[in-house]
Design a protein around this motif. Structure first.
Motif, short mmCIF file in Angstrom:
data_model
loop_
_atom_site.label_atom_id
_atom_site.label_comp_id
_atom_site.label_asym_id
_atom_site.label_seq_id
_atom_site.Cartn_x
_atom_site.Cartn_y
_atom_site.Cartn_z
N GLY A 40 0.79 -1.22 0.00
CA GLY A 40 0.00 0.00 0.00
C GLY A 40 0.82 1.28 0.00
O GLY A 40 0.29 2.36 0.22
N VAL A 41 2.12 1.16 -0.26
CA VAL A 41 3.00 2.33 -0.32
C VAL A 41 2.85 2.98 -1.69
O VAL A 41 2.91 2.31 -2.72
N GLN A 42 2.65 4.30 -1.72
CA GLN A 42 2.52 5.00 -2.98
C GLN A 42 3.88 5.13 -3.65
O GLN A 42 4.81 5.68 -3.08
N VAL A 43 3.97 4.60 -4.85
CA VAL A 43 5.20 4.71 -5.64
C VAL A 43 5.18 6.06 -6.33
O VAL A 43 4.24 6.39 -7.05
N LEU A 44 6.23 6.86 -6.11
CA LEU A 44 6.33 8.18 -6.71
C LEU A 44 6.86 8.12 -8.13
O LEU A 44 6.41 8.88 -8.99
N SER A 45 7.82 7.22 -8.37
CA SER A 45 8.35 7.05 -9.72
C SER A 45 9.04 5.71 -9.83
O SER A 45 9.52 5.17 -8.85
N GLY A 46 9.07 5.19 -11.06
CA GLY A 46 9.79 3.97 -11.33
C GLY A 46 8.92 2.73 -11.23
O GLY A 46 7.73 2.83 -11.01
N PRO A 47 9.60 1.63 -11.41
CA PRO A 47 11.03 1.46 -11.66
C PRO A 47 11.44 2.02 -13.03
O PRO A 47 10.70 1.91 -13.99
N VAL A 48 12.64 2.60 -13.06
CA VAL A 48 13.15 3.19 -14.28
C VAL A 48 14.68 3.11 -14.27
O VAL A 48 15.30 3.19 -13.22
N ASP A 49 15.25 2.90 -15.45
CA ASP A 49 16.71 2.88 -15.59
C ASP A 49 17.22 4.31 -15.67
O ASP A 49 16.69 5.12 -16.44
N ARG A 50 18.25 4.60 -14.89
CA ARG A 50 18.86 5.92 -14.88
C ARG A 50 20.19 5.86 -15.63
O ARG A 50 20.91 4.86 -15.54
N PRO A 51 20.57 6.93 -16.34
CA PRO A 51 21.79 6.89 -17.14
C PRO A 51 23.06 6.76 -16.32
O PRO A 51 24.10 6.38 -16.85
#
Length: 127
Positions: free
Chosen positions: A87-98
């Motif tokens: 139930g934790v709000q995901v703010l962003s991601g998952p995403v690959d960072r450069p």
């Protein structure tokens, strides 16, 4: 010189202990006099009741005003699924960072940003 502690001032100590112990997965060590500590490898990670911060700092402390806690993990996608299921709000991601991390960002109960990151090959080299 070395960093000995990272301490966040929190609104409700037990709620934040539960988040960092049960959701983030840090090993809980103890609570004493408004302070809780976790095993975070070579740095002590602590939580301190914000209502007591004025005694330490001489003024009120604003929570979540900036910065983030970064937790290095294996399998950030699995962590993202676990966080969402809790139930934790995901703010962003998952995403690959450069810069060579795959990340997911969430907010803790006081609004501090917590990033879960795993190392991946860098897409951009340092200058």
């Amino acid at each position: 010189m070395e960093i000995g502690y990272v301490i966040l001032y929190v609104g409700e100590l037990e709620r934040s202990v539960a988040f960092y112990r049960d959701v983030v997965g840090l090993a809980y060590k103890f609570t004493d006099a408004g302070y809780a500590e976790f095993d975070a490898g070579g740095v002590r990670f602590g939580l301190y009741e914000r209502r007591r911060a004025e005694w330490l700092t001489g003024h009120d402390v604003t929570p979540g005003a900036g910065g983030e806690v970064v937790v290095m993990v294996d399998g950030v996608d699995a962590y993202a699924e676990r966080l969402a299921a809790a139930g934790v709000q995901v703010l962003s991601g998952p995403v690959d960072r450069p810069w060579g991390h795959r990340t997911v960002h969430v907010a803790d109960p006081d609004g501090f940003v917590v990033e879960f990151a795993e190392e991946i090959p860098r897409a951009r080299q340092r200058r």
